[in-house]
Design an enzyme around this catalytic site. Structure first.
Site, PDB file in Angstrom:
ATOM      1  N   CYS A  98       3.628  -2.646   1.172  1.00 50.88           N
ATOM      2  CA  CYS A  98       2.232  -3.254   0.178  1.00 50.88           C
ATOM      3  C   CYS A  98       3.358  -4.053  -0.704  1.00 50.88           C
ATOM      4  O   CYS A  98       4.162  -3.280  -0.958  1.00 50.88           O
ATOM      5  CB  CYS A  98       1.636  -1.509  -1.048  1.00 50.88           C
ATOM      6  SG  CYS A  98       1.550  -1.930  -1.775  1.00 50.88           S
ATOM      7  N   CYS A 102      -1.922  -7.744  -5.676  1.00 47.64           N
ATOM      8  CA  CYS A 102      -3.602  -7.685  -5.039  1.00 47.64           C
ATOM      9  C   CYS A 102      -3.937  -6.826  -6.831  1.00 47.64           C
ATOM     10  O   CYS A 102      -4.915  -7.357  -6.946  1.00 47.64           O
ATOM     11  CB  CYS A 102      -3.827  -7.535  -3.377  1.00 47.64           C
ATOM     12  SG  CYS A 102      -2.431  -7.493  -2.692  1.00 47.64           S
ATOM     13  N   THR A 189       0.224   1.393  -8.049  1.00 50.05           N
ATOM     14  CA  THR A 189       0.624   0.211  -6.930  1.00 50.05           C
ATOM     15  C   THR A 189       1.456  -0.766  -8.009  1.00 50.05           C
ATOM     16  O   THR A 189       0.936  -0.975  -8.682  1.00 50.05           O
ATOM     17  CB  THR A 189      -0.079  -0.294  -5.777  1.00 50.05           C
ATOM     18  OG1 THR A 189      -0.945   1.047  -5.464  1.00 50.05           O
ATOM     19  CG2 THR A 189       0.738  -0.658  -4.807  1.00 50.05           C
ATOM     20  N   GLU A 255       4.638   3.611  -5.910  1.00 51.62           N
ATOM     21  CA  GLU A 255       3.394   4.087  -6.673  1.00 51.62           C
ATOM     22  C   GLU A 255       3.484   5.069  -8.018  1.00 51.62           C
ATOM     23  O   GLU A 255       5.284   5.571  -7.746  1.00 51.62           O
ATOM     24  CB  GLU A 255       2.548   4.742  -6.222  1.00 51.62           C
ATOM     25  CG  GLU A 255       1.509   4.296  -4.713  1.00 51.62           C
ATOM     26  CD  GLU A 255       1.718   3.117  -3.802  1.00 51.62           C
ATOM     27  OE1 GLU A 255       2.307   4.382  -3.603  1.00 51.62           O
ATOM     28  OE2 GLU A 255       1.591   2.342  -3.293  1.00 51.62           O
ATOM     29  N   HIS A 290     -10.946  -5.220  -4.070  1.00 52.76           N
ATOM     30  CA  HIS A 290      -9.312  -4.644  -3.256  1.00 52.76           C
ATOM     31  C   HIS A 290      -9.492  -3.961  -1.961  1.00 52.76           C
ATOM     32  O   HIS A 290      -8.979  -3.575  -1.553  1.00 52.76           O
ATOM     33  CB  HIS A 290      -8.956  -3.600  -4.420  1.00 52.76           C
ATOM     34  CG  HIS A 290      -8.003  -3.237  -4.316  1.00 52.76           C
ATOM     35  ND1 HIS A 290      -6.933  -3.865  -4.432  1.00 52.76           N
ATOM     36  CD2 HIS A 290      -7.010  -1.713  -4.125  1.00 52.76           C
ATOM     37  CE1 HIS A 290      -5.397  -3.759  -4.157  1.00 52.76           C
ATOM     38  NE2 HIS A 290      -6.175  -2.210  -4.130  1.00 52.76           N
ATOM     39  N   TYR A 294      -7.736  -5.365   1.422  1.00 50.49           N
ATOM     40  CA  TYR A 294      -6.413  -4.573   2.381  1.00 50.49           C
ATOM     41  C   TYR A 294      -6.707  -5.006   3.753  1.00 50.49           C
ATOM     42  O   TYR A 294      -6.308  -4.865   5.183  1.00 50.49           O
ATOM     43  CB  TYR A 294      -7.152  -3.471   2.866  1.00 50.49           C
ATOM     44  CG  TYR A 294      -7.015  -2.391   1.555  1.00 50.49           C
ATOM     45  CD1 TYR A 294      -7.035  -2.428   0.229  1.00 50.49           C
ATOM     46  CD2 TYR A 294      -6.301  -1.237   2.298  1.00 50.49           C
ATOM     47  CE1 TYR A 294      -6.435  -1.736  -0.150  1.00 50.49           C
ATOM     48  CE2 TYR A 294      -5.807  -0.055   1.430  1.00 50.49           C
ATOM     49  CZ  TYR A 294      -5.211  -0.695   0.211  1.00 50.49           C
ATOM     50  OH  TYR A 294      -5.472   0.230  -1.290  1.00 50.49           O
ATOM     51  N   CYS A 296      -3.677  -6.715   3.426  1.00 47.51           N
ATOM     52  CA  CYS A 296      -3.063  -6.636   3.994  1.00 47.51           C
ATOM     53  C   CYS A 296      -2.522  -5.965   4.995  1.00 47.51           C
ATOM     54  O   CYS A 296      -1.302  -6.089   5.870  1.00 47.51           O
ATOM     55  CB  CYS A 296      -2.311  -5.778   2.555  1.00 47.51           C
ATOM     56  SG  CYS A 296      -3.128  -4.522   2.331  1.00 47.51           S
ATOM     57  N   GLU A 444      -2.352   5.224   2.623  1.00 41.88           N
ATOM     58  CA  GLU A 444      -3.001   4.002   1.458  1.00 41.88           C
ATOM     59  C   GLU A 444      -3.949   3.144   1.836  1.00 41.88           C
ATOM     60  O   GLU A 444      -4.680   3.726   1.458  1.00 41.88           O
ATOM     61  CB  GLU A 444      -2.036   2.558   0.922  1.00 41.88           C
ATOM     62  CG  GLU A 444      -2.194   2.544  -0.037  1.00 41.88           C
ATOM     63  CD  GLU A 444      -1.028   0.969  -0.930  1.00 41.88           C
ATOM     64  OE1 GLU A 444      -0.348   0.825  -0.066  1.00 41.88           O
ATOM     65  OE2 GLU A 444      -1.300   1.017  -1.993  1.00 41.88           O
TER      66      GLU A 444
END
Ligand code: SF4
Ligand code: FE
Length: 481
Positions: A98, A102, A189, A255, A290, A294, A296, A444
């Site tokens: 991560c 974002c 995050t 986090e 968001h 993802y 990502c 996550e």
């Protein structure tokens, strides 16, 4: 735009109050456990400097006309939305974790829509305030923590009915020059790698909860903000001298619980103040963006598939039909995820503010897939990797004279491949599916941007069942269809 070095220096100038393992961390940037997560954010700065990625990693500011990092951009068309998804995959593949930036981008875009909508209804001037703030973020190429998730206490009760009123972040004082807020945001995050924190409410609210309907931005080191770092599985391996046992020695995520202990926010940084009827819209817009982000996980999936194929080759089994089929299945699942994040962008639309928003139904479907497919991809990677991934001795045993020769000999696979390379790729799979990076790739994927049930609720609300029924009834000859 900032270089990665300038970004790192900007973090050094912050005076964050960070705790981890029961102690205050004075030097956050160089802390061995936190540093890989800083490296991952720094990658978002570095890639934006590279000519080959300019088109994906940068954009033209609609405010100043200058070239900016896409992470600070407000989407101006469908192409921007598609490039955002591509950027997520690109960075996931480059970092294997991560990369945290974002959440701020998604918060900025959601606020660009909702501050405009509030002004239309209430004649307020949030939009102008927000644009001033956005200009500051773009001009300084800042990383923002998008802080939404409240601790929530008893999940069956709304904010104003909680025994402890701080379970949702709320306004405790109104002053001539601003407001004072108290509460916390959980699972934040990249919080300590951010120069700014943007706070939003976490659920739709009613009039009784209006003190909780508040959105604002602050420097991350504003007085009264406290960070308590979350642990990750195998995190203390980052304290070891060697690299092997870390799996991915370069990058990671983090986090933190972010506590707001009576924090002052000047009016020019307040973007929603008690307009409770817009809290739900801010949540939904942020969540949809968001859920798109993802993308990502597709990039991290690329890394895991690459690792599984590599270990299959090192073991000499890459031509076995079941191994080939497992690799095909991993790719099928990963590219299905890619379809979701591209399609919700391609089907985007223009909001009254001018910002382009993703298709909410498709963004929720995408994120729902993300709650499942990475687990199956991880299962297949572990299947191909074999048990050595978790029974392998420590790096020190590969170096110690008494054991090195035995490990070199008995842990060799294909004779042309150094044993250590085989160990490295297995440790990477361990990292992605069981270690620090599994926080990002698995848990996550499950809970980030909303747990699975949150997407199912949105899917049930957004899907047009009446139209589907009409289509079926018409074709079956039902007369009043
Ligand atoms: Fe970005 Fe993915 Fe990390 Fe969320 S989980 S901040 S979308 S990299
Ligand atoms: Fe996330």
């Amino acid at each position: 735009m900032m270089t990665p070095q300038q970004y790192e220096e900007s973090l050094r100038r912050l005076n964050l109050v960070v705790y981890m393992f029961g102690k205050r961390i004075e030097n956050v940037v160089d802390d061995p456990i936190i540093r890989p997560s800083m490296n991952a954010v720094a990658k978002t700065y570095e890639m934006a400097m590279r000519p080959e990625y300019e088109d994906i990693m940068t954009a033209t500011s609609h405010i100043t006309g200058k070239r900016i990092n896409r992470f600070t951009h407000i989407h101006q068309n469908i192409d921007d939305l598609v490039k955002k998804s591509k950027m997520g995959r690109l960075l996931g593949r480059a970092t294997g974790c991560c990369f945290q930036r974002c959440v701020g981008m998604d918060a900025l875009n959601a606020l660009s829509i909702v501050t405009y909508d509030i002004d239309q209804k209430h004649g307020t001037s949030y939009c102008k305030r927000f644009i001033d703030y956005l200009t500051y973020v773009q001009e300084n190429d800042l990383t923002c923590d998008g802080a939404m998730t409240d601790p929530k206490g008893n999940r069956g009760l709304p904010p104003h009915k909680q025994t402890d009123p701080d379970m949702f972040l709320h306004v405790v004082e109104e002053r001539a020059d601003g407001i004072v807020v108290r509460g916390a945001k959980a699972h934040q995050t990249g919080a300590v790698n951010s120069q700014e924190v943007i706070v939003m409410p976490t659920i739709a609210m009613r009039a009784e909860d209006k003190d909780y309907a508040v959105s604002f931005a602050l420097p991350s080191d504003a007085e009264g903000i406290i960070y308590i770092m979350g642990r990750q599985s195998c995190d203390t391996r980052k304290l070891e001298a060697g690299q092997l046992d870390r799996g991915n020695p370069f990058f990671g995520g983090h986090e933190a619980l972010v506590v707001f202990d009576n924090v002052f926010v000047p009016w020019e940084r307040v973007f929603m103040y008690k307009e409770y009827e817009f809290a739900g819209s801010l949540v939904e817009n942020f969540a949809a963006y968001h859920r798109q982000s993802y993308a990502c996980k597709v990039g991290v999936g690329d890394v895991l598939i690459g690792a599984a194929q590599t270990v299959a080759e090192y073991n000499g089994v890459e031509r076995a039909s079941h191994v080939k089929d497992k690799i095909i299945e991993m790719n099928h699942l990963n590219e299905t995820l890619y379809c979701g994040c591209i399609s919700c962008a391609s089907e985007g639309h223009k909001e009254p503010s001018g910002t382009y928003a993703v298709d909410k139904l498709l963004a929720n479907v995408h994120k729902q897939n993300v709650t499942r497919f990475p687990y199956e991809i991880a299962r297949l990677a572990q299947d191909i990797a074999g048990g050595l991934m978790v029974t392998m001795p420590a790096e020190d045993d590969f170096k110690a004279p008494a054991t090195a020769k035995w490990l070199e000999k008995y842990y060799a696979g294909d004779c042309d491949v150094p044993t250590m390379n085989r160990m490295r790729i297995l440790r990477l799979i361990e990292n992605l599916t069981l270690g620090t990076a599994a926080v990002g790739y698995l848990t996550e994927s499950m809970h980030g941007a909303g747990s699975p049930q949150a997407q199912r609720i949105m899917i049930s609300r957004l899907v047009n069942l009446a139209e589907k029924k009409r289509a079926a009834q018409k074709l079956s000859g039902i007369e009043d269809a």
